[in-house]
Scaffold this motif. Structure first.
Motif, PDB file in Angstrom:
ATOM      1  N   THR A 208       0.848  -1.186   0.000  1.00 57.59           N
ATOM      2  CA  THR A 208       0.000   0.000   0.000  1.00 57.59           C
ATOM      3  C   THR A 208       0.887   1.240   0.000  1.00 57.59           C
ATOM      4  O   THR A 208       1.786   1.357   0.831  1.00 57.59           O
ATOM      5  CB  THR A 208      -0.916   0.029   1.238  1.00 57.59           C
TER       6      THR A 208
ATOM      7  N   HIS B 229       0.633   5.074   0.544  1.00 55.66           N
ATOM      8  CA  HIS B 229      -0.284   6.110   1.011  1.00 55.66           C
ATOM      9  C   HIS B 229      -0.061   7.424   0.251  1.00 55.66           C
ATOM     10  O   HIS B 229       0.949   7.592  -0.441  1.00 55.66           O
ATOM     11  CB  HIS B 229      -0.138   6.300   2.519  1.00 55.66           C
ATOM     12  N   LYS B 230      -1.007   8.315   0.412  1.00 58.74           N
ATOM     13  CA  LYS B 230      -1.074   9.529  -0.404  1.00 58.74           C
ATOM     14  C   LYS B 230       0.235  10.322  -0.390  1.00 58.74           C
ATOM     15  O   LYS B 230       0.675  10.845  -1.413  1.00 58.74           O
ATOM     16  CB  LYS B 230      -2.225  10.391   0.125  1.00 58.74           C
TER      17      LYS B 230
ATOM     18  N   GLU C 196      -1.872  -1.197  -3.883  1.00 52.82           N
ATOM     19  CA  GLU C 196      -2.896  -0.200  -3.621  1.00 52.82           C
ATOM     20  C   GLU C 196      -2.169   1.132  -3.519  1.00 52.82           C
ATOM     21  O   GLU C 196      -1.414   1.363  -2.584  1.00 52.82           O
ATOM     22  CB  GLU C 196      -3.593  -0.550  -2.316  1.00 52.82           C
TER      23      GLU C 196
ATOM     24  N   TYR D 254      -2.037   5.315  -3.675  1.00 50.08           N
ATOM     25  CA  TYR D 254      -2.758   6.583  -3.585  1.00 50.08           C
ATOM     26  C   TYR D 254      -1.881   7.774  -3.966  1.00 50.08           C
ATOM     27  O   TYR D 254      -2.363   8.887  -4.054  1.00 50.08           O
ATOM     28  CB  TYR D 254      -3.328   6.768  -2.181  1.00 50.08           C
TER      29      TYR D 254
ATOM     30  N   ASP E 181       0.926   9.636  -6.709  1.00 48.81           N
ATOM     31  CA  ASP E 181       0.957   9.604  -8.179  1.00 48.81           C
ATOM     32  C   ASP E 181       2.359   9.542  -8.769  1.00 48.81           C
ATOM     33  O   ASP E 181       2.522   9.479  -9.969  1.00 48.81           O
ATOM     34  CB  ASP E 181       0.180  10.798  -8.753  1.00 48.81           C
TER      35      ASP E 181
END
Lengths: 454, 249
Positions: free
Chosen positions: A334, A336-337, A366, A368, A370
């Protein structure tokens, strides 16, 4: 609510006085929380996505009593180790969840490193212990961590102090089995690497005899800024054992957590790793291999979370399945942003030696943020018949050729181990596993008479 | 040494070899030449015992024993060696481990004592020196990252170590530049002896300038179309295979 939770907790009141730290308020209260949480959640079932492919039937069918001091007295005549030639390797040894000081060797621990049992940690520095236990391994939504928190009865508590660098590995050895009836034991390990510390630990689980037992292990790890932990494990439980282990890790700035998990035994085993990369420059190498046969089932479930920019991870798992064995690989990364510039790579490869073996593999990304670089891959295949023929055409008998190819297949994961002595020892372990045909279901027969010429 | 009688071989139910007859005696070097798809490599694989190369008719006698019934490893033990056109890469297995397992396997088969690490190293060192093979090729995983020339040299090294009675070279010249070709050919030539026979499978005449055969056979459409001395190879080079293929019609 789940009635099967009761069998695990029914003896709690009887067992409690013997558990480490009983009567200590803060510990009592977290045990209590664990118990309530486990009662509320029950054992994981297939209704949870994470447990869809691994059913805990062995825990439903058998009643396990908590291990007692008596279970620590079973006859152990050999300790598993990766360093059989080196008696100076520091080690802490537990048998059926009981600390065995007579087997342990803590005299030559380097300065700056402390290794205690749970009980010992309570005595050494209770305040420090209280401020670290339960900080990384969360009981919410994790019934097995909750159960362990209620019942934890053994395990090693390790602290490597600031800027202490230790090259020589330290072993944590857990032996189980040979008890009178099925037992459960609950190791709880805590490894704290202070800033700039560098050390290597080997967690070795092995089983004796043939009867069922249940290991519910939780390991919490903090790797502070600029520190490096190399955490290697070997799971070689007996053929009826249920081994559920979870590892919870926090990695700080410019710190490295490198893990390798080798699974070669157990009726049912699941290794869960949850790693949070919380500081920029943090890196995680999460690797493993497994060699299963018979009806063994091995699950590797991992979650790596990139929380901040400039973190990286690399994950390589390789497995070999024979007979009717099964494996599950659920790997998730994952991002994260805020975690821009993440570099994540994950690879899972499985070799099926039998038509009846099965792998369920689920790599997940996953993302978030870019601006990241992430990749995953999963393959499943059979032994390369061309390579097999090549080896046989050089005179190498079929069974030996197969085990060489199995070793060759697993080597890619083993090469991720940066500690060279450990890498060599793991390579040896794989060779002994594959050459005694445990994984191949093929008996190597004495050379048949064959044809004689001249 | 080798007697092939009316050999038919099918792969995936397609008949590739349609009646091969060939006799090779000790000390001889034979070349099989032929266009692509003529069945040259199939013959090599059938002799080495690869799965999927099914002998549907005919016989292969090797030193009077029925080769068809034997496993690939037993054939190797008995003295057959196939140098592969495309040697297989085996990551994670060091070349020395591979060579040692192979040598000790054939020694066991031949009823000879297995070699310990010291004795083995001595033999291999001797051979690598003879063949001009650098030591690091031994430490690296089998054929992984080897150049085309290194792979072929590695095949010759295995051959030298295993000491076969019949060496079959399948397109050993493919992918080699002229210098590498000379090195490999020299390696093969040093192994030629009255007790040994060699079967060279090749598309081009080029290799046969360096490994000079006693006999040349032209294989096309699954059959040997004609046989002769080394001059046949030159004739082929001039006229091409087309004529022989047509003759088969």
């Amino acid at each position: 609510m789940n009635s099967n939770t009761d069998t695990f907790l029914s003896d709690y009141e009887a067992v409690y006085p013997g558990l480490p730290g009983s009567g200590v308020k803060w510990l009592d209260s977290i045990r209590r929380c664990g118990m309530e949480e486990f009662r509320a959640q029950g054992l994981p079932t297939g209704r949870t996505e994470d447990w869809k492919y691994t059913r805990l039937r062995s825990l439903e069918d058998t009643i396990f009593r908590p291990a007692t001091l008596e279970d620590g007295e079973v006859d152990v005549n050999q300790l598993p180790t990766l360093f059989s030639g080196d008696s100076m390797v520091p080690r802490i040894v537990f048998v059926n969840g009981c600390l065995k000081t007579e087997f342990s060797c803590m005299d030559n621990l380097p300065d700056g490193v402390t290794v205690d049992s749970l009980r010992g940690a309570m005595d050494r520095d209770p305040e420090w212990f209280a401020s670290h236990l339960g900080q990384v391994g969360c009981i919410d939504g994790n019934p097995l961590v909750a159960l362990n928190t209620a019942m934890m009865n053994s395990g090693a508590v390790v602290r490597v102090h600031k800027d202490t660098a230790v090259e020589k590995p330290i072993e944590m050895i857990f032996v189980a089995g040979l008890t009178n009836g099925p037992v459960a034991y609950y190791p709880r390990n805590l490894i704290v690497m202070d800033e700039g510390a560098d050390a290597t630990f080997i967690q070795h689980h092995t089983g004796l005899g043939g009867g069922p037992y249940f290991v519910n292990s939780v390991t919490e790890i903090e790797v502070s800024g600029n520190a490096r932990l190399r955490h290697y494990s070997v799971q070689n439980e007996n053929v009826e054992a249920t081994h559920l282990a979870s590892i919870h890790v926090r990695v700080g700035c410019d710190a490295t957590y490198e893990a390798f998990c080798m699974s070669t035994g157990g009726r049912l085993s699941r290794n869960e790793s949850f790693v949070r990369l919380e500081g920029s420059g943090g890196h995680c190498g999460l690797n493993g291999a497994y060699m299963m046969r018979g009806k063994e089932h091995c699950d590797n479930t991992t979650l790596i979370e990139h929380m901040v920019p400039y973190t990286s991870c690399r994950e390589v798992f390789k497995g070999v399945l024979d007979d009717e064995s099964r494996s599950v690989f659920q790997g998730k990364i994952t991002v994260h942003k805020d975690a821009q510039k993440t570099d994540g790579r994950m690879l899972s490869k499985t070799l099926l030696l039998s038509d009846r073996a099965e792998i369920d593999t689920k790599p997940e990304l996953e993302i978030y943020a870019d601006d990241v670089k992430c990749a995953h891959g999963a393959t499943t295949g059979q032994l390369n018949t061309e390579a097999l023929f090549y080896l046989r055409s050089r005179g190498i008998p079929d069974a030996l050729a197969r085990s060489l190819l199995v070793e060759s297949f697993i080597a890619e994961a083993i090469e991720e181990i940066s500690h060279l002595d450990v890498r060599a020892a793991m390579t040896g372990l794989v060779a002994s596993q594959s050459s005694n045909r445990r994984c191949l279901g093929i008996e190597i027969s004495e050379k048949s008479e064959g044809y004689k010429f001249e | 040494m080798l007697h092939i009688k009316g050999l038919h071989v099918s792969v995936d139910d397609t008949e590739i070899l349609k009646g091969i007859d060939l006799i090779i005696k000790s000390g001889e070097t034979h070349a099989i030449m032929g266009p692509n798809g003529s069945g040259k490599s199939t013959l090599g694989y059938a002799l080495a015992g690869r799965d999927g190369y099914e002998v549907t008719r005919g016989e292969i006698l090797f030193k009077d024993h029925d080769l068809i019934e034997m496993s690939p490893e037993d054939r190797a033990g008995a003295g057959i060696f196939l140098a592969f056109q495309y040697p297989v890469e085996i990551p994670g297995v060091p070349n020395t481990t591979f060579l040692k397992e192979a040598l000790n396997s054939v020694r066991r088969y031949r009823g000879e004592e297995e070699l310990d690490a010291m004795e083995f190293v001595k033999i291999v060192r001797e051979k690598t020196k003879e063949l001009g093979i650098p030591d690091d090729m031994l430490k690296r995983p089998v054929n992984v990252g080897f150049s085309g020339g290194e792979k072929k040299r590695n095949e010759v090294l295995q051959m030298a170590v295993l000491n076969p009675a019949l060496a079959i070279l399948d397109e050993t010249d493919s992918g080699l530049d002229i210098d590498a070709l000379k090195v490999v050919a020299n390696g093969v030539n040093t192994l030629r002896s009255p007790e040994r026979a060699t079967l060279v499978i090749t598309h081009y005449q080029r290799l046969l300038e360096h490994i000079v055969p006693d006999f040349v056979h032209v294989l096309a459409k699954g059959k040997i179309q004609c046989s002769g001395g080394k001059e046949l190879a030159l004739e082929l080079e001039e006229k091409g295979y087309a004529e022989f293929a047509q003759a088969a019609e």
